[in-house]
Structure formats: structure tokens, C-alpha cells
Scaffold this motif. Structure first.
Motif, PDB file in Angstrom:
ATOM      1  N   SER A 486      -1.813   0.028  -1.635  1.00  0.00           N
ATOM      2  CA  SER A 486      -1.840  -1.194  -2.448  1.00  0.00           C
ATOM      3  C   SER A 486      -1.849  -0.862  -3.932  1.00  0.00           C
ATOM      4  O   SER A 486      -2.518  -1.504  -4.737  1.00  0.00           O
ATOM      5  N   THR A 487      -1.110   0.183  -4.297  1.00  0.00           N
ATOM      6  CA  THR A 487      -1.017   0.588  -5.701  1.00  0.00           C
ATOM      7  C   THR A 487       0.362   1.186  -5.932  1.00  0.00           C
ATOM      8  O   THR A 487       1.275   1.039  -5.108  1.00  0.00           O
ATOM      9  N   THR A 488       0.499   1.886  -7.014  1.00  0.00           N
ATOM     10  CA  THR A 488       1.809   2.409  -7.434  1.00  0.00           C
ATOM     11  C   THR A 488       2.377   3.380  -6.393  1.00  0.00           C
ATOM     12  O   THR A 488       1.677   4.293  -5.948  1.00  0.00           O
ATOM     13  N   PRO A 489       3.671   3.223  -6.004  1.00  0.00           N
ATOM     14  CA  PRO A 489       4.294   4.227  -5.135  1.00  0.00           C
ATOM     15  C   PRO A 489       4.520   5.516  -5.919  1.00  0.00           C
ATOM     16  O   PRO A 489       4.418   5.560  -7.144  1.00  0.00           O
ATOM     17  N   SER A 490       4.864   6.567  -5.186  1.00  0.00           N
ATOM     18  CA  SER A 490       5.087   7.863  -5.846  1.00  0.00           C
ATOM     19  C   SER A 490       6.176   8.619  -5.094  1.00  0.00           C
ATOM     20  O   SER A 490       6.547   8.273  -3.974  1.00  0.00           O
ATOM     21  N   TRP A 491       6.683   9.656  -5.775  1.00  0.00           N
ATOM     22  CA  TRP A 491       7.693  10.529  -5.155  1.00  0.00           C
ATOM     23  C   TRP A 491       7.007  11.625  -4.354  1.00  0.00           C
ATOM     24  O   TRP A 491       5.986  12.165  -4.772  1.00  0.00           O
ATOM     25  N   SER A 492       7.573  11.936  -3.209  1.00  0.00           N
ATOM     26  CA  SER A 492       7.036  13.048  -2.411  1.00  0.00           C
ATOM     27  C   SER A 492       7.237  14.356  -3.156  1.00  0.00           C
ATOM     28  O   SER A 492       8.179  14.509  -3.938  1.00  0.00           O
TER      29      SER A 492
END
Length: 835
Positions: A486-492
Motif C-alpha cells: 500500500s505504498t510506492t512500487p519499486s523496481w526489482s
């Protein structure tokens, strides 16, 4: 065309093309150069080139004359400021200031040209030294050789001379030539023709017809030339004029005799008109202000249109093939009267012109039939002129502002009233209750992001709790987007393949990223299947089996009912036996059934099944205890005894009997031992019979092992690899490493070279590197005069004993005493372990 160029035509450095005929340095003659010719730029004496080329001309502005570099100095041309006179042979001239008429020139010595004196009725010949001269002919004579001298004309031939057939003889009169026939007689040549009489100074004869030879007429200061038929003639020298162009003539001025050598001018003339084909008009006369037309052909001379025309006339075409002319335009019709303020007339019919009805604040318009009219002003401010489909334009009902600010948008602020919307910097146009307004961000409700975002190449749009945002792009390709909690997505962190590969490959981690496997896998497998590779990079399922062991055959996995012996199994289906022993039959493992009797031991079979012994053995023994059978099939332990011998009683029962005498038991006092094998003795000494010769040594050429008595160690330095010995300094020649023990060490040292002024040489053995010992421990020689045998000779050093407690390096060291320079040493060091 011969081009003659004055030196004065080269005010600056130029270069003529190879093959051009230019004024040369050879006496002012025209010379065709085979290499390009340079002229240096004019300048003062101080501006002369630093490294000039021999023979190149330049104009000296200080001296106001030409000069050239002769290879070592600058030389001025002194002939009236043009050429040195006479020009020497080294510069291409003759070196002569004058010659006589008909005179021949020859080189009388190196770089010297002389004139040969003329002689009438003579023949040119050379003497034995190659010097040319003229021979005067005699009547009825022949030309005969004279050994190494000049040949001469003679009327009688020497007897030894053979006259060749056809040889000519000079006579007198009209028939003054005869030839030798070869039969001992002279004959007059047979032939027809005429030799025309000549005049004095005629320089050439030529065949004027097939049978007539005539002389060329003489001419003072003439030039021999030929015409297009090849006929020669002598023409007078004059200024040269050449016309190779319709309009251009090039003239070289000067006196006829010197025009080629000392021209006074070069004149470029123009005649005629420049033709149309060359970009001209081919006409040299035009009327002022007249109209010019092209000629009657594509290259014909341009023409004047007749007259200049009068006011109101127009230039009218008269068709092809004729010039246009000025004409008064034809006109007829009616001009209808107008009223005050009528501003335009128009043709109401084919021959009538009428005024437009005026209107206040009107605008000129036309209807859909083209009839003009004046549209009256709207009477209000701010109306605009607008199109009206196919009808005449009209005024708008809505009003518009008379001025706007830069970047201002227009909108209807009320019915039929257009106003300007106040501008905003970096804003988006939205509406509130229908009224347009500028917003700093476009809200989410209106499809915007509700945020002021900064682009990121490759970034991903996502939503925060209240606005849109951009996840910055990643510099690493093929990372995947991971959701946040429920927050900012990120790159793997790991990367993933961007495209699928072969069917059945799976993703696997390579320690950093996820990559496609090379191996392929099946889509489904049966329950309990084991996976194996049944081909290169192909994984499949192994068929299941009940109660089996996994083995391989030729590398292929398979289920077997028993594990073979080769694979560490028994190759048999065995049944357990309590206390049993595993053993092998000829082909499989087996279990020997356990025995109910304790302390039996396992006995091997004769290449067959093992068996339990009938006899029993003690489960434990004491140290040094011997085993014996104290009853049938019962093995027990014999009690131990110190310093005793094993004996049996009369019944054969063994027992230990204490020794008599001193020392270790030997079953007798003071025994004699015949060649015993001795181990590491602990006694204080060993005595040997004097008649046996002592300890027996080795009987072959082997070496004692390390640490044993007799061990030998050495190091030898050959003379070809001699060690450098520093002048007047103790220097180690070589060394050996010895382990702990008692060693005898000896050696020798020689000196192939001794440096300069040697006075002493020494050598010794020591456990200290490069250190001179007491004189009692070294060997050497002092000499005041160096004997002839000093170099390449040496001596033995004192043998010493070394008792070592640990590994030690032993050195053989030398010293050369001299006045200067290093020497060299060779030799060896040896060591023998004595105990």
C-alpha cells in the motif's frame, strides 16, 4: 603558337606549367623546360630567400634589376637590366659576344664554346684528339685518312688504300663531282635535273620540283620557316601577333631583331562584339531606354524595339517572327454618374461603369454573384467581420476585445461578449461551474495527476494516496515492477528475461538475476516421479517402481530390485540374522547366521562361505599376554612375566621361566652373538672383536640417507661461474645447509681473477657469513710482487669440526687484497656426518 614572356611579367613568384615555352636563362633563347620553373617573389636585398634554389630568378627592388642564385652567391643580370651578357655555358648560354657569318661553334674545352673559322669549299673533319677543322678540297681529289691526324684531299691514292665503290671525287667545272666505279676508273654521275644558281649568303637549298634544286632568297634578320605545304622560306623578324579568338589578339612588341629576346610590351587587344553564344549581345548599338529583345535565331544579335513609346501606350506582341511594338490600347463604353463620397466604380454591364452606393463605416464586399456592395458598419464596438457561407460577409453579433495581452485566451464571459482570460504561468485550463480558469495541476477527477511531475526516461506512473507520481526509470534493463505494501512500487534488483525462449525452459537464479534455463522440463509429471535428464538439456520423469533402488546403466537412471555389488549393494534379497556376518558368495552378498556360542571367531572358507570356529577365544587380554589352548577348543591367555623365557613342562604346558645371569635374558651368561642385527642401542657402548674389521660398510656406490652417519653434503662453484669477489672485502664464495649433528667440513678456493695490484689472497670456512676469522682458522698468501702464477691458482682451507644443535648454514669465504677492482673465486665446500 610560340609564347614569349618578359621577365617583367612576373612581379611575384609564379610557376609555369611543364612543357611551356618561356624565356629561359640560355642566352635569352626560347627554351622549352621539362620541369616547372619558379620565380621568387620580388623584394629587397634583406628579403632574399634563406635557402634559395640554384638558377631561380627574383626582382631586387633595392637594385631595381633581376638577380639569380648561382649556387653560392646572388648574381645580377647586367644586360640592360635583363640578362648577363654574354651568358656563360653553365647558365645555358654560349659565352660568346659575337660570331661571324656561317661560323660553326664547338666546345674547345670544358664549359668553353669557340667559333670555328670559316673556309670556303671545305669539308668538316676532326683530328686524332677530336678537334674539328675544315679541309680545303682539291680538284680531282679524294678524301684520305692520315693516321691520327686530320684527313686530307689527295689526287693520288696510296697503294694500300682501297677505294670503295661509289666514293666521290671533287673536280672542277660544271661537272665537278665523279664517283669511283670499282673497276679502276672514275665516272661522272648519270642523272637529269637542274641546280638553280644561288646568291651570296643563301643558307639553304631545297628541291623546288622533283628535279630542280634552288636556294632560298636571303633576307636580313630573317627566320627560316615552312608553310602548310612544307615549302621553306625566310621571313622578316617582327613583333609577334597571334589571334586565336574572335575578339582577342595577343601582340608581343619590340624591334624585329630582338622581339623574341628583349620584348618591350605585351598587348592584349579586343575587336568586334562578344557573341551571344559567349554570353554577349553581338550588338554594339542600342537606343537609350529602349526595350531589348533576343535575335532572330538562338545565337543571333540582340535587337532594339522600335521607339520608346508614349504615355499610356503598352508593349503589344505582333506574333512569332516579329518584334513587339508600342500601341495605344483600344477602349469604348459608358461611365455612369455618381454621388458624393462614392468610393468605387465597377462594370455594371459589358460597356458601362457605375458607382457603388456609399455607407457610413462600411466595408467593401461582394455577393455570391460577384456584385460588389458596401456593408454598413455594425453601430457597436467590438464586432468582427465574418464569412457567411456562400453569401456576402457580415458583422458578428458577439463583441470582441480591442486588445489582448500576450498568450491570452478568449472566452465568452457572458452572452455575445468575448473577453480575455487572465494568463497564468505553467498552468492547465479547467472549468469551475462552467467558468474557465487556470489550475497549477490537473486534478485526478479531470484525468490529471494532481501533481507537478518531473519526467524520468522509462519511468512508471503510479498513484500516491492523493496524487499521481512517477517512479524514476531504472538504468538496468529487464527489471520488473514490484508492488509496495500500500505504498510506492519499486523496481526489482534482479532482472528477468524480456522474451520467452524454448518451450519447457524455466527461470533460474544465476546468483544475481533471473535467466532462462538451458534445460527444458515437461509440463506434467506422475506422482512420485524422479526427474532426470534423458537427453542433452531435456529433463523428464523416471517411471516409478515399488520397493526398488535407483541405479544407473550406461549413465541412464533405472529402478533395480537389488543394489548390485558394483554399486556397493549385496545383489541379493537378504534376511536378517541376529549376530550374523555379511559375506560374499561368488555373485552376491549373504549373511552368515549368528552363533549361539560366545567367543567363537570367524574363519575364512577355502574360496567359499566363512564359518564360526569351534574353539572359543578370550574376550580380553592383558598387555604382552600370549594365547594358548588350555583345553580342547578353549583358548586362554598365559600370564605375563618380566625377564623370563617361555618354556613348557613335561606335559607341554607353556610357562614363563625367570632368567639367570645378568643383563637381558639370553638363555645363557655371556653369550657369543654371531653377526647380530642391532637396533637403536641404549647401552653406553658397543665392543667389537678386533678380528672382525669393525662395522661392515656398504658394498655399492649408494649414498647414506639424510641424518645417518656418513651423510655427505657439498657445493661446487666452477671457474666458468666464478663468484665475484669485492675488492678488499670478505665475500662468501658459496655455502651449504647442514642439519643438527657432528660434521667434518673441508674445502678449497681458487682465484681466476685478482683485480688490479693484488697483494694477498685468503680463504676459510665459517658459520658466520663474510667475516674474517682468526689467522689460525684461515689459509692464504701475502705477496709484495705478484707472481705470474697468482691468478687461476688457489689452496685448501683448514678442515674444521662443527657440532650443530640445529640446521645451520656453513660458508666458504675468500678475500682479495688489491689496489682496486673486483676479482673472482671458484672452488668447493664438503661436509661428512661423523655421528
Amino acid at each position: 603558337m610560340v609564347m614569349v614572356t618578359k621577365f617583367s611579367q612576373f612581379p611575384s613568384k609564379v610557376q609555369t606549367a611543364i612543357g611551356d615555352i618561356v624565356v629561359g636563362l640560355s642566352g635569352g633563347l626560347n627554351e622549352q623546360y621539362t620541369v616547372a620553373w619558379d620565380f621568387y617573389a620580388p623584394g629587397t636585398t634583406a628579403q632574399r630567400p634563406v635557402s634559395p634554389t640554384t638558377g631561380v630568378l627574383r626582382w631586387n627592388t633595392d637594385l631595381n634589376e633581376y638577380e639569380y642564385w648561382n649556387g653560392s652567391a646572388w648574381v645580377q643580370l647586367r644586360d640592360s637590366g635583363t640578362l648577363p651578357f654574354p651568358i656563360p655555358v653553365t647558365l645555358g648560354g654560349t659565352g660568346l659576344s659575337s660570331t661571324t657569318i656561317n661560323q660553326l661553334l664547338y666546345s674547345s674545352s670544358n664549359n668553353v664554346i669557340a667559333g670555328l673559322s670559316t673556309v670556303n669549299n671545305s669539308v668538316l673533319a676532326t683530328n686524332g684528339s677530336g678537334v674539328p677543322g675544315f679541309l680545303t678540297s682539291l680538284a680531282n681529289s679524294v678524301l684520305a685518312s692520315n693516321g691520327s691526324g686530320l684527313p686530307a684531299f689527295t689526287t693520288s691514292l696510296p697503294s694500300a688504300v682501297q677505294v670503295f665503290v661509289g666514293s666521290l671525287n671533287h673536280g672542277t667545272g660544271a661537272n665537278n663531282f665523279s664517283y669511283w666505279r670499282g673497276d679502276g676508273t672514275w665516272a661522272i654521275p648519270v642523272g637529269t635535273g637542274t641546280v638553280l644558281p644561288g646568291l651570296i649568303n643563301q643558307i639553304a637549298y631545297y628541291a623546288t620540283t622533283d628535279n630542280t634544286v634552288g636556294g632560298l632568297p636571303t633576307l636580313a634578320t630573317g627566320v627560316l620557316t615552312t608553310d602548310v605545304t612544307g615549302a621553306p622560306s625566310i621571313t622578316a623578324q617582327a613583333a609577334l601577333t597571334k589571334t586565336d579568338d574572335t575578339n582577342v589578339t595577343l601582340t608581343l612588341g619590340g624591334t624585329p631583331a630582338t622581339a623574341l629576346l628583349n620584348s618591350t610590351s605585351l598587348t592584349l587587344g579586343w575587336t568586334g562584339e562578344l557573341s551571344v553564344s559567349r554570353g554577349g549581345t553581338a550588338n554594339n548599338t542600342f537606343t537609350a531606354y529602349s526595350v531589348i529583345c533576343a535575335g532572330t535565331t538562338a545565337t543571333g544579335a540582340f535587337q532594339n524595339v522600335s521607339g520608346l513609346g508614349s504615355t499610356g501606350e503598352i508593349l503589344t506582341s505582333n506574333g512569332a517572327g516579329a518584334l513587339p511594338t508600342w500601341q495605344v490600347p483600344a477602349a469604348s463604353g459608358t461611365v455612369n454618374p455618381g454621388t458624393a463620397n462614392d468610393l468605387a466604380y465597377y462594370s455594371t454591364t459589358g460597356s458601362a461603369v457605375s458607382p457603388l452606393t456609399s455607407a457610413n463605416n462600411g466595408t467593401f464586399v461582394t455577393g455570391n454573384t460577384g456584385v460588389p456592395s458596401i456593408l454598413a458598419g455594425p453601430g457597436t464596438t467590438g464586432n468582427i467581420f465574418q464569412s457567411n457561407s456562400a453569401l456576402a460577409p457580415s458583422w458578428s453579433t458577439a463583441t470582441y476585445p480591442s486588445t489582448t495581452t500576450i498568450n491570452q485566451l478568449l472566452y465568452s464571459s457572458s452572452a455575445n461578449t468575448v473577453a480575455g482570460l487572465a494568463t497564468a504561468t505553467t498552468a492547465v485550463l479547467t472549468t469551475s461551474s462552467g467558468v474557465p480558469t487556470w489550475a497549477s495541476e490537473l486534478s485526478l477527477a479531470l484525468g490529471g495527476t494532481n501533481a507537478n511531475l518531473t519526467a524520468s526516461n522509462g519511468g512508471i506512473f503510479y498513484s500516491t494516496a492523493t496524487a499521481g507520481a512517477i517512479l524514476a526509470g531504472t538504468a538496468t534493463a529487464n527489471q520488473i515492477l514490484l508492488s509496495g505494501a500500500s505504498t510506492t512500487p519499486s523496481w526489482s534488483t534482479a532482472t528477468y528475461p524480456s522474451v520467452a525462449t524454448s518451450t519447457g525452459t524455466i527461470l533460474r537464479a544465476d546468483g544475481t538475476n533471473w535467466v532462462h534455463s538451458t534445460s527444458t522440463f515437461a509440463d506434467t509429471y506422475a506422482a512420485s516421479s524422479l526427474l532426470y535428464s534423458n537427453g542433452s538439456n531435456t529433463v523428464t520423469g523416471l517411471a516409478t517402481a515399488t520397493t526398488a533402488v535407483l541405479t544407473t546403466s550406461a549413465g541412464v537412471p533405472t529402478w533395480a530390485s537389488e543394489l548390485s555389488l558394483a554399486l556397493g549393494g549385496t545383489n541379493a534379497n537378504l534376511t536378517a540374522s541376529n549376530g550374523g556376518i555379511f559375506y560374499s558368495t561368488a555373485s552376491a552378498g549373504a549373511i552368515l547366521a549368528g552363533t549361539s556360542t560366545a567367543n567363537q571367531i570367524l574363519l575364512s572358507g577355502s574360496s567359499t562361505t566363512p564359518a564360526w570356529s569351534t574353539a572359543t577365544y578370550p574376550a580380553t587380554t592383558t598387555i604382552n599376554q600370549l594365547l594358548y589352548s588350555n583345553s580342547a577348543n578353549t583358548i586362554t591367555g598365559l600370564a605375563t612375566a618380566n625377564s623370563a623365557g617361555l618354556l613348557t613342562n613335561g606335559s607341554g604346558v607353556p610357562a614363563w621361566v625367570a632368567a639367570t645371569g645378568t643383563g637381558a635374558p639370553v638363555l645363557a651368561n655371556s653369550p657369543t652373538l654371531i653377526t647380530p642385527t642391532l637396533g637403536a642401542a641404549t647401552a653406553t657402548s658397543l665392543a667389537f672383536s678386533p678380528t672382525t674389521g669393525g662395522i661392515i660398510g656398504t658394498t655399492t656406490n649408494d649414498n647414506t640417507g639424510s641424518g645417518k652417519v656418513g651423510e655427505f653434503v657439498s657445493s661446487v662453484i666452477a671457474s666458468g661461474s666464478a663468484t665475484t669477489m669485492t675488492s678488499n672485502t670478505a665475500t662468501d664464495m658459496t655455502s651449504i645447509s647442514l642439519t643438527a649433528g657432528d660434521w667434518d667440513i673441508w674445502g678449497n678456493i681458487a682465484f681466476p681473477t685478482l683485480g688490479t695490484g693484488p697483494s694477498s689472497i685468503f680463504g676459510w670456512i665459517s658459520s658466520t657469513s663474510a667475516t674474517t676469522p682468526d689467522a689460525s682458522l684461515r689459509n692464504g698468501v701475502n705477496f709484495s710482487v705478484v707472481p705470474s702464477f697468482a691468478a687461476n691458482n688457489g689452496f685448501s682451507v683448514p678442515q674444521l669440526r662443527f657440532s650443530l644443535s640445529g640446521t645451520t648454514t656453513i660458508y666458504i669465504t675468500g678475500l682479495i687484497g688489491n689496489s682496486s677492482g673486483n676479482g673472482s673465486a671458484c672452488g668447493a665446500i664438503y661436509a661428512r656426518r661423523v655421528r
